[in-house]
Write a protein that holds these residues in place. Structure first.
Motif, PDB file in Angstrom:
ATOM      1  N   LEU A  98     -16.234 -25.125  59.254  1.00  0.00           N
ATOM      2  CA  LEU A  98     -15.128 -25.021  60.196  1.00  0.00           C
ATOM      3  C   LEU A  98     -14.742 -23.557  60.414  1.00  0.00           C
ATOM      4  CD1 LEU A  98     -12.948 -26.172  62.019  1.00  0.00           C
ATOM      5  CD2 LEU A  98     -11.546 -26.537  59.966  1.00  0.00           C
ATOM      6  N   ALA A  99     -14.631 -22.789  59.338  1.00  0.00           N
ATOM      7  CA  ALA A  99     -14.284 -21.377  59.453  1.00  0.00           C
ATOM      8  C   ALA A  99     -15.313 -20.629  60.297  1.00  0.00           C
ATOM      9  CB  ALA A  99     -14.185 -20.737  58.067  1.00  0.00           C
ATOM     10  N   GLU A 100     -16.583 -20.912  60.070  1.00  0.00           N
ATOM     11  CA  GLU A 100     -17.643 -20.264  60.852  1.00  0.00           C
ATOM     12  C   GLU A 100     -17.566 -20.664  62.325  1.00  0.00           C
ATOM     13  OE1 GLU A 100     -21.256 -21.233  58.792  1.00  0.00           O
ATOM     14  OE2 GLU A 100     -20.629 -20.113  57.020  1.00  0.00           O
ATOM     15  N   ALA A 101     -17.287 -21.931  62.613  1.00  0.00           N
ATOM     16  CA  ALA A 101     -17.180 -22.389  64.001  1.00  0.00           C
ATOM     17  C   ALA A 101     -15.998 -21.723  64.701  1.00  0.00           C
ATOM     18  CB  ALA A 101     -17.045 -23.911  64.049  1.00  0.00           C
ATOM     19  N   LEU A 102     -14.868 -21.621  64.015  1.00  0.00           N
ATOM     20  CA  LEU A 102     -13.701 -20.955  64.601  1.00  0.00           C
ATOM     21  C   LEU A 102     -13.987 -19.480  64.864  1.00  0.00           C
ATOM     22  CD1 LEU A 102     -10.831 -22.565  62.497  1.00  0.00           C
ATOM     23  CD2 LEU A 102     -11.405 -23.035  64.889  1.00  0.00           C
ATOM     24  N   ASP A 103     -14.696 -18.844  63.966  1.00  0.00           N
ATOM     25  CA  ASP A 103     -15.069 -17.443  64.168  1.00  0.00           C
ATOM     26  C   ASP A 103     -15.993 -17.293  65.375  1.00  0.00           C
ATOM     27  OD1 ASP A 103     -13.558 -16.681  61.989  1.00  0.00           O
ATOM     28  OD2 ASP A 103     -15.269 -16.555  60.622  1.00  0.00           O
ATOM     29  N   ARG A 104     -16.942 -18.206  65.512  1.00  0.00           N
ATOM     30  CA  ARG A 104     -17.912 -18.147  66.617  1.00  0.00           C
ATOM     31  C   ARG A 104     -17.252 -18.271  67.975  1.00  0.00           C
ATOM     32  NH1 ARG A 104     -21.272 -21.151  63.655  1.00  0.00           N
ATOM     33  NH2 ARG A 104     -20.629 -23.078  64.628  1.00  0.00           N
ATOM     34  N   ILE A 105     -16.255 -19.141  68.087  1.00  0.00           N
ATOM     35  CA  ILE A 105     -15.624 -19.331  69.399  1.00  0.00           C
ATOM     36  C   ILE A 105     -14.439 -18.381  69.625  1.00  0.00           C
ATOM     37  CG2 ILE A 105     -16.413 -21.715  69.625  1.00  0.00           C
ATOM     38  CD1 ILE A 105     -13.566 -22.615  68.867  1.00  0.00           C
ATOM     39  N   GLY A 106     -14.159 -17.560  68.634  1.00  0.00           N
ATOM     40  CA  GLY A 106     -13.139 -16.533  68.803  1.00  0.00           C
ATOM     41  C   GLY A 106     -11.729 -16.969  68.531  1.00  0.00           C
TER      42      GLY A 106
END
Length: 114
Positions: free
Chosen positions: A98-106
């Motif tokens: 989840l943290a990585e996905a949030l980082d990816r979408i900004g």
């Protein structure tokens, strides 16, 4: 045993966080160093924060917390980011994916860009 709060710029909040990480005195903190101590705090569930990290580094060097500037601060940021990556997931409150996905979408600012 000397209280952690006896170290300049480290107060009751740092002392509490250290205790949560199994570090109960200034001698132990000095022996393991700021990097390892902060890693243990992350593993104990303390939310990682760069300012807290460099304040701890400066305190163990006997320097004012705001003495960290320029290239030195940038190098510490790299070490902090590396430490968080090594101990990832243990203190963020978010599952890694989840943290990585949030980082990816900004949704969250990327920490390495600071």
């Amino acid at each position: 045993m000397t209280a952690i709060s006896s170290i300049r710029n480290l107060g009751p909040a740092v002392e509490r966080d250290c205790a949560r990480a199994g570090i109960h005195d200034a001698e132990t903190l000095r022996a393991i160093g700021a990097h390892e101590a902060y890693g243990r705090m992350i593993e104990a569930g303390i939310r990682p924060h760069f300012i807290g990290y460099y304040v701890l580094v400066m305190a163990l060097q006997g320097r004012p917390w705001n003495d960290c500037k320029g290239a030195e601060k940038e190098a510490l940021r790299i070490e902090f980011d590396r430490l968080k990556a090594e101990r990832r997931g243990s203190g963020s409150g978010l599952p890694d994916a989840l943290a990585e996905a949030l980082d990816r979408i900004g949704v969250r600012p990327a920490r390495t860009q600071r």
